[in-house]
Design a protein around this motif. Structure first.
Motif, PDB file in Angstrom:
ATOM      1  N   VAL A  39      -4.009 -10.011  48.777  1.00  0.00           N
ATOM      2  CA  VAL A  39      -2.976  -9.659  47.794  1.00  0.00           C
ATOM      3  C   VAL A  39      -2.984  -8.138  47.643  1.00  0.00           C
ATOM      4  O   VAL A  39      -4.015  -7.545  47.328  1.00  0.00           O
ATOM      5  CB  VAL A  39      -3.244 -10.327  46.427  1.00  0.00           C
ATOM      6  CG1 VAL A  39      -2.219  -9.875  45.392  1.00  0.00           C
ATOM      7  CG2 VAL A  39      -3.230 -11.847  46.576  1.00  0.00           C
ATOM      8  N   ALA A  40      -1.835  -7.529  47.889  1.00  0.00           N
ATOM      9  CA  ALA A  40      -1.717  -6.077  47.771  1.00  0.00           C
ATOM     10  C   ALA A  40      -1.732  -5.676  46.297  1.00  0.00           C
ATOM     11  O   ALA A  40      -1.240  -6.413  45.440  1.00  0.00           O
ATOM     12  CB  ALA A  40      -0.426  -5.604  48.430  1.00  0.00           C
ATOM     13  N   LEU A  41      -2.267  -4.509  46.024  1.00  0.00           N
ATOM     14  CA  LEU A  41      -2.303  -3.968  44.675  1.00  0.00           C
ATOM     15  C   LEU A  41      -1.564  -2.640  44.666  1.00  0.00           C
ATOM     16  O   LEU A  41      -1.802  -1.791  45.530  1.00  0.00           O
ATOM     17  CB  LEU A  41      -3.748  -3.754  44.214  1.00  0.00           C
ATOM     18  CG  LEU A  41      -3.919  -3.113  42.840  1.00  0.00           C
ATOM     19  CD1 LEU A  41      -3.371  -4.017  41.736  1.00  0.00           C
ATOM     20  CD2 LEU A  41      -5.375  -2.773  42.590  1.00  0.00           C
ATOM     21  N   VAL A  42      -0.669  -2.477  43.696  1.00  0.00           N
ATOM     22  CA  VAL A  42       0.067  -1.231  43.530  1.00  0.00           C
ATOM     23  C   VAL A  42      -0.093  -0.773  42.088  1.00  0.00           C
ATOM     24  O   VAL A  42       0.251  -1.502  41.162  1.00  0.00           O
ATOM     25  CB  VAL A  42       1.566  -1.409  43.859  1.00  0.00           C
ATOM     26  CG1 VAL A  42       2.316  -0.094  43.641  1.00  0.00           C
ATOM     27  CG2 VAL A  42       1.757  -1.921  45.281  1.00  0.00           C
ATOM     28  N   VAL A  43      -0.624   0.432  41.905  1.00  0.00           N
ATOM     29  CA  VAL A  43      -0.761   1.025  40.582  1.00  0.00           C
ATOM     30  C   VAL A  43       0.486   1.860  40.314  1.00  0.00           C
ATOM     31  O   VAL A  43       0.847   2.723  41.124  1.00  0.00           O
ATOM     32  CB  VAL A  43      -2.028   1.895  40.493  1.00  0.00           C
ATOM     33  CG1 VAL A  43      -2.039   2.713  39.207  1.00  0.00           C
ATOM     34  CG2 VAL A  43      -3.277   1.028  40.597  1.00  0.00           C
ATOM     35  N   ILE A  44       1.130   1.590  39.182  1.00  0.00           N
ATOM     36  CA  ILE A  44       2.303   2.354  38.756  1.00  0.00           C
ATOM     37  C   ILE A  44       2.058   2.769  37.311  1.00  0.00           C
ATOM     38  O   ILE A  44       2.135   1.945  36.399  1.00  0.00           O
ATOM     39  CB  ILE A  44       3.597   1.532  38.883  1.00  0.00           C
ATOM     40  CG1 ILE A  44       3.784   1.064  40.328  1.00  0.00           C
ATOM     41  CG2 ILE A  44       4.792   2.347  38.405  1.00  0.00           C
ATOM     42  CD1 ILE A  44       4.993   0.163  40.549  1.00  0.00           C
TER      43      ILE A  44
END
Length: 183
Positions: free
Chosen positions: A64-69
């Motif tokens: 599962v990819a993780l993207v911090v915004i």
């Protein structure tokens, strides 16, 4: 005896999370308690929880990819993300939907496989189009109303890990990862 992890989440939420392949996350008010510590030189410290940090590795192990915004940018945040080897990072963002769309495009994914967790109005821009929206219990009322799942654990004390556990349970990776960690 503790409640099995799958029983902690509603069936409708698990069904919604079944196809999640990417988690978009805010930081302040999700990974932290939302407090900002300043001294005479500016922001110096942030407190992160190890449970949340371990969730980052579990997501990666499950694919599962993780993207911090995040709307904020700080040296302590950059240090923590680097230590966790988080590479998909958007800091100082004012338009979280646009940042989410750019991140999803770069991954070749769409909102239909995206989950998002946030705590305040700017996060609604990435939570509303996501297939699964989550929030810590202390989030703003508008965010709580948008969330499909409100975490039991507070922000900065396991809320992010709970979001990870929910996704891992829904995609069928939780039990495998637990067995690998504690054979």
């Amino acid at each position: 005896m503790a409640t099995p992890i799958g029983a902690r989440f509603e069936g409708s939420v698990l069904a919604r999370a079944r196809d999640v392949r990417v988690l978009l996350t805010d930081i302040d008010g999700v990974w932290t308690d939302g407090g900002l510590w300043f001294d005479s030189h500016g922001e110096h410290l942030k407190r992160f929880h190890t449970l949340d940090g371990h969730g980052v590795g579990l997501l990666a192990a499950a694919g599962v990819a993780l993207v911090v915004i995040s709307g904020r940018d700080s040296a302590p945040l950059r240090h923590r993300l680097q230590a966790l080897q988080v590479t998909r990072v958007h800091l100082g963002v004012t338009d979280k939907r646009l940042a989410g769309e750019q991140a999803l495009a770069a991954l070749g994914m769409s909102w239909s496989v995206a989950a998002a967790i946030g705590d305040d109005w700017p996060d609604l821009a990435m939570m509303r189009p996501a297939t699964l929206a989550m929030a810590p219990p202390g989030a703003h009322a508008e965010v709580l109303a948008c969330a499909h799942h409100v975490c039991r654990a507070p922000a900065g004390a396991g809320a992010f890990r709970e979001a990870c556990d929910l996704i891992l349970t829904a995609i069928g990776a939780y039990d495998r990862l637990l067995k690998e960690a504690a054979p």
